[in-house]
Design a protein around this motif. Structure first.
Motif, PDB file in Angstrom:
ATOM      1  N   ARG A 134       0.829  -1.220   0.000  1.00 18.32           N
ATOM      2  CA  ARG A 134       0.000   0.000   0.000  1.00 18.32           C
ATOM      3  C   ARG A 134       0.860   1.265   0.000  1.00 18.32           C
ATOM      4  O   ARG A 134       0.347   2.368   0.123  1.00 18.32           O
ATOM      5  CB  ARG A 134      -0.906  -0.007   1.238  1.00 18.32           C
ATOM      6  N   HIS A 135       2.171   1.087  -0.064  1.00 18.85           N
ATOM      7  CA  HIS A 135       3.129   2.216  -0.132  1.00 18.85           C
ATOM      8  C   HIS A 135       3.100   3.099   1.122  1.00 18.85           C
ATOM      9  O   HIS A 135       3.263   4.319   1.017  1.00 18.85           O
ATOM     10  CB  HIS A 135       2.874   3.073  -1.379  1.00 18.85           C
ATOM     11  N   LEU A 167      12.101   1.789   5.049  1.00 17.05           N
ATOM     12  CA  LEU A 167      12.943   0.711   5.567  1.00 17.05           C
ATOM     13  C   LEU A 167      13.334  -0.243   4.435  1.00 17.05           C
ATOM     14  O   LEU A 167      14.492  -0.639   4.304  1.00 17.05           O
ATOM     15  CB  LEU A 167      12.193  -0.054   6.670  1.00 17.05           C
ATOM     16  N   TRP A 168      12.359  -0.578   3.594  1.00 20.98           N
ATOM     17  CA  TRP A 168      12.615  -1.449   2.447  1.00 20.98           C
ATOM     18  C   TRP A 168      13.677  -0.838   1.526  1.00 20.98           C
ATOM     19  O   TRP A 168      14.605  -1.519   1.092  1.00 20.98           O
ATOM     20  CB  TRP A 168      11.298  -1.658   1.682  1.00 20.98           C
ATOM     21  N   GLN A 169      13.566   0.468   1.252  1.00 27.56           N
ATOM     22  CA  GLN A 169      14.509   1.154   0.363  1.00 27.56           C
ATOM     23  C   GLN A 169      15.920   1.125   0.943  1.00 27.56           C
ATOM     24  O   GLN A 169      16.906   0.927   0.221  1.00 27.56           O
ATOM     25  CB  GLN A 169      14.065   2.608   0.137  1.00 27.56           C
ATOM     26  N   GLN A 170      16.014   1.294   2.252  1.00 24.53           N
ATOM     27  CA  GLN A 170      17.320   1.246   2.917  1.00 24.53           C
ATOM     28  C   GLN A 170      17.961  -0.137   2.746  1.00 24.53           C
ATOM     29  O   GLN A 170      19.135  -0.249   2.385  1.00 24.53           O
ATOM     30  CB  GLN A 170      17.156   1.564   4.412  1.00 24.53           C
ATOM     31  N   PHE A 171      17.166  -1.175   2.990  1.00 24.58           N
ATOM     32  CA  PHE A 171      17.675  -2.544   2.838  1.00 24.58           C
ATOM     33  C   PHE A 171      18.116  -2.812   1.400  1.00 24.58           C
ATOM     34  O   PHE A 171      19.152  -3.422   1.148  1.00 24.58           O
ATOM     35  CB  PHE A 171      16.589  -3.563   3.219  1.00 24.58           C
ATOM     36  N   ARG A 172      17.325  -2.332   0.436  1.00 20.96           N
ATOM     37  CA  ARG A 172      17.623  -2.587  -0.984  1.00 20.96           C
ATOM     38  C   ARG A 172      18.925  -1.903  -1.406  1.00 20.96           C
ATOM     39  O   ARG A 172      19.780  -2.512  -2.058  1.00 20.96           O
ATOM     40  CB  ARG A 172      16.455  -2.100  -1.861  1.00 20.96           C
ATOM     41  N   ASN A 173      19.081  -0.630  -1.050  1.00 19.51           N
ATOM     42  CA  ASN A 173      20.279   0.122  -1.431  1.00 19.51           C
ATOM     43  C   ASN A 173      21.542  -0.506  -0.857  1.00 19.51           C
ATOM     44  O   ASN A 173      22.565  -0.627  -1.543  1.00 19.51           O
ATOM     45  CB  ASN A 173      20.164   1.580  -0.961  1.00 19.51           C
TER      46      ASN A 173
END
Length: 578
Positions: A233-234, A241-247
């Protein structure tokens, strides 16, 4: 390298049988070399001509073979013609054999030697998208991903070398319930301080702990589902948090890929296709392919096709699955890249998944699904370092480098070099790749450090050793000019065996392009190394008469070039010293 000779033989056959020359090319092949025995150079397979309607399909095939062989005349190119078992053998004039094969190595195009034969030009060209490696975000690069990475890299290199436009894609596992678990687990077990110190190790520890917790704690499982729902649902905190893990993870992966000599044109991921998932689901619904079960899940019924099963594409809470995201990704790639073929490289446990994927795409009306292929591979057993079971790829690469450094330090043959660690790393990775590529990809194999790192035998170390030895020979004889050479001085059997073997290079690449199995090219290169070792002992360059030295150096230079080109296609970086 074989074009001139095949064309000459085909023209001879065409005149005799009153047929176009081209119909004989598919039936002509270079004869494999066996233990330095005197053999013919090319063989015409009569059964292929019978199948193609060039010769009558009835009658005794051996009588037919002998009759045709007797009709053919020898000339300045073809010295001998003899009927064999259901085939005709042709022996080429030895001076001409050496001249035509070694001529191109004196040109600026020698990096493309063997890649522009008529056989290879007959392959369909276009845009190839290869999806490989595809590890999961927030997990350290598992050793199990090594196979997907090196196999995909080989396929991309091969297609590129044969003139295709190649898109190398890393489709990251950056979405799904695993993220729900990690997101829920990080609030319970995570630490931003530890994340800064050793990012992937800490995320891995969190993931292990939360998985353990979820096994006996329903609240943890519910929290994971809730986190993933918030992600879909963005909701800003979940996405942040997801973006931090991905980067963090992509940055760490790039470092490992650099060590392997692997690069990607596109880092994509399941997360990129959320909008596409909604559109794909709507398309399925519009075509009447989507059904809802009593449990509330959305399925596609495939039982009418070849597969007696159903495929779930949405959970009861409306969240997507791996297959849903793959459907959306495939459609998006076709629209964005207009690929002519798409190749997925994953382990064989996903074979059923890709059968379902391609079947669903066809049912949706996407005829290009027939040009999507799955290249499956087997498991590696017994992958251990000195400290125990291998979990992470970096541990494996470190171990390969350390063992190779040790072996090099013990060898009297080791040369002084600027960066021994870098050489040991490249040779160690060569050993890993060669061991992996020896058999059919879908087969499992047992990992063996000792066999893998042997300097003699059919190993990546032997490939590198031969290449380095040839580079040394060329360097030591730098004063010998090979711009012109006398091909009549290369008549020894060890010279002729190398030349005959080089005739097969384009056929081996063609076979590899057909079935995407690296073993054909690897075995060709290993055989070339064995033949080179014999020639190196028997054909000295230094101390020989000038013209003899020129011809031999030209032979060894050409061999070195083919060996280096073939190694690069396999994904092996050749070293000049070791």
């Amino acid at each position: 390298m074989t074009c001139f000779f095949k064309r000459t033989i085909a023209a001879k056959l065409g005149r005799t049988l009153h047929q176009p020359d081209d119909v004989f090319i598919p039936a002509l092949s270079a004869v494999p070399v066996f233990k330095k025995q005197q053999t013919s150079d090319f063989r015409l397979t009569i059964s292929i001509l019978r199948t193609n309607g060039v010769l009558p399909a009835s009658g005794d095939i051996q009588t037919q073979t002998e009759h045709l062989a007797n009709q053919l005349k020898r000339d300045s190119v073809v010295e001998e013609i003899a009927a064999g078992s259901a085939g005709i053998n042709f022996k080429i004039n030895r001076k001409l054999l050496a001249q035509k094969i070694l001529e191109p190595f004196g040109t600026e195009h020698q990096g493309k030697i063997g890649l522009h034969s008529e056989l290879l030009n007959s392959l369909q060209k276009g845009t190839t998208l290869v999806e490989y490696s595809s590890p999961n975000i927030a997990k350290k690069f598992h050793a199990g991903h090594l196979r997907s990475t090196i196999i995909g890299n080989f396929i991309a290199n091969l297609r590129e070398s044969l003139g295709n436009k190649v898109i190398r894609m890393n489709f990251l596992g950056d979405w799904g319930m695993q993220f729900g678990l990690l997101g829920a687990g990080f609030s319970q077990f995570g630490s931003q301080e530890k994340l800064a110190e050793n990012p992937l190790q800490h995320l891995y520890e969190v993931y292990v702990k939360v998985n353990k917790e979820a096994e006996h704690n329903e609240d943890t499982t519910l929290a994971a589902r809730n986190f993933f729902r918030r992600l879909e649902r963005h909701e800003s905190r979940a996405v942040s948090l997801w973006q931090q893990f991905r980067n963090i993870t992509v940055s760490e992966y790039r470092r490992v890929y650099e060590r392997l000599g692997v690069h990607f044109d596109v880092y994509s991921g399941e997360s990129c296709h959320q909008e596409g998932v909604r559109e794909a689901v709507q398309q399925l619904r519009n075509r009447g392919l989507l059904k809802t079960t009593e449990k509330g899940t959305a399925i596609v019924d495939l039982s009418a096709g070849d597969l007696s099963n159903v495929c779930t594409v949405l959970r009861s809470d409306g969240t997507s699955l791996y297959i849903t995201r793959d459907i959306a990704a495939a459609i998006d790639r076709r629209e964005k890249y207009h690929f002519d073929e798409m190749i997925y490289v994953t382990d064989k446990s996903q074979t059923h998944h890709f059968q379902q994927l391609f079947q669903i795409l066809r049912a949706m009306g996407h005829s290009w699904a027939d040009r999507c292929h799955h290249v499956p591979f087997g498991l590696v057993q017994g992958m251990k370092t000195r400290t125990g079971e291998v979990v992470f790829l970096e541990d494996l690469l470190d171990e390969a480098r350390a063992r190779m450094l040790h072996n090099m330090s013990q060898s009297k043959m080791t040369k002084e070099m600027d960066d021994a660690e870098d050489t040991a790393q490249k040779v160690g990775i060569s050993a890993l790749i060669a061991q992996d590529f020896r058999g059919l990809l879908q087969g499992d194999y047992k990992f063996d450090w000792d066999k893998m790192l042997q300097a003699q035998g059919d190993t990546g170390v032997f490939l590198q050793y031969t290449h380095a030895r040839l580079c040394s020979l060329i360097q030591k004889n730098n004063d010998i000019d090979t711009a012109t050479f006398d091909p009549s001085l290369l008549t020894e059997q060890s010279s002729v065996s190398i030349l005959q073997h080089l005739l097969r290079y384009d056929e081996v690449l063609y076979q590899s392009a057909q079935d995407l199995q690296p073993k054909h090219l690897l075995n060709f290169l290993l055989k070339l190394c064995h033949l080179t070792a014999s020639a190196h002992r028997e054909l000295p360059v230094k101390g020989s008469a000038q013209q003899v030295a020129q011809a031999r150096k030209r032979l060894f230079s050409g061999t070195c070039s083919v060996l280096a080109n073939g190694m690069r296609i396999l994904g092996i970086i050749p070293v000049d010293k070791m």
